[in-house]
Scaffold this motif. Structure first.
Motif, PDB file in Angstrom:
ATOM      1  N   THR A 178       5.731   3.960   0.373  1.00 30.87           N
ATOM      2  CA  THR A 178       5.032   2.681   0.318  1.00 30.87           C
ATOM      3  C   THR A 178       5.320   1.886   1.579  1.00 30.87           C
ATOM      4  N   ILE A 179       4.443   0.923   1.850  1.00 33.83           N
ATOM      5  CA  ILE A 179       4.620   0.032   3.000  1.00 33.83           C
ATOM      6  C   ILE A 179       4.105  -1.345   2.629  1.00 33.83           C
ATOM      7  N   THR A 180       4.881  -2.377   2.946  1.00 33.06           N
ATOM      8  CA  THR A 180       4.463  -3.739   2.638  1.00 33.06           C
ATOM      9  C   THR A 180       3.560  -4.273   3.751  1.00 33.06           C
ATOM     10  N   HIS A 181       3.008  -5.472   3.529  1.00 33.71           N
ATOM     11  CA  HIS A 181       2.092  -6.059   4.514  1.00 33.71           C
ATOM     12  C   HIS A 181       2.803  -6.408   5.810  1.00 33.71           C
TER      13      HIS A 181
ATOM     14  N   MET B   6       0.878  -1.183   0.000  1.00 29.98           N
ATOM     15  CA  MET B   6       0.000   0.000   0.000  1.00 29.98           C
ATOM     16  C   MET B   6       0.909   1.224   0.000  1.00 29.98           C
ATOM     17  N   GLY B   7       0.397   2.293  -0.565  1.00 34.40           N
ATOM     18  CA  GLY B   7       1.265   3.462  -0.613  1.00 34.40           C
ATOM     19  C   GLY B   7       0.566   4.723  -1.060  1.00 34.40           C
ATOM     20  N   TRP B   8       1.375   5.750  -1.177  1.00 28.69           N
ATOM     21  CA  TRP B   8       0.898   7.072  -1.590  1.00 28.69           C
ATOM     22  C   TRP B   8       1.793   7.606  -2.707  1.00 28.69           C
ATOM     23  N   TYR B   9       1.149   8.182  -3.688  1.00 25.09           N
ATOM     24  CA  TYR B   9       1.819   8.894  -4.769  1.00 25.09           C
ATOM     25  C   TYR B   9       1.222  10.293  -4.808  1.00 25.09           C
TER      26      TYR B   9
ATOM     27  N   TYR C 116      -2.538   4.038  -3.341  1.00 25.16           N
ATOM     28  CA  TYR C 116      -2.279   2.911  -4.244  1.00 25.16           C
ATOM     29  C   TYR C 116      -2.217   1.630  -3.414  1.00 25.16           C
ATOM     30  N   ALA C 117      -2.736   0.558  -3.961  1.00 29.62           N
ATOM     31  CA  ALA C 117      -2.641  -0.726  -3.269  1.00 29.62           C
ATOM     32  C   ALA C 117      -2.597  -1.859  -4.280  1.00 29.62           C
TER      33      ALA C 117
END
Length: 123
Positions: free
Chosen positions: A50-53, A34-37, A96-97
């Motif tokens: 971004t960050i993973t699960h 999941m993340g941000w743009y 974003y995901a």
């Protein structure tokens, strides 16, 4: 179907802070990244964080030390705490995901985007 719904944007003075959030909903089996743009007027969309699960994080150099990404897997939600804002942070911020949706090919995660939330920083 899958939806990503952002909230938390707005107008803030330079040096201020905002908290953005994005919740995923739908027939979701699992979410990996999941993340941000963000996309400023007249510019290309760029990675913010971004960050993973499992919580591994990645940041654009321009926001390191000022922005913090986190997620709540149970709530299928990603957060972005934005601090020490600068006028150049003004942009539409998109969630974003990568999501594995029920009925899709086994284990395949596809990319989904939110509708965007405006962040405007005044000088």
């Amino acid at each position: 179907q899958v939806q990503l719904v952002e909230s938390g944007g707005g107008l803030v003075q330079a040096g201020g802070s905002l908290s953005l959030s994005c919740a995923a909903s739908g027939s979701i089996v699992s979410i990996s990244v999941m993340g941000w743009y963000r996309q400023a007027l007249g510019k290309q969309r760029e990675l913010v964080a971004t960050i993973t699960h499992i919580g591994r994080k990645n940041y654009a150099d321009s926001v390191k030390g000022r922005f913090a990404i986190s997620r709540d897997n149970a709530k299928k939600t990603v957060y972005l705490q934005v601090n020490s804002l600068k006028p150049e942070d003004t942009a539409v911020y998109y969630c974003y995901a990568e999501i594995y949706v029920a009925g899709d090919a086994y284990g395949v995660h596809r990319g989904y985007w939110g509708q965007g939330t405006q962040v405007t920083v005044s000088s």
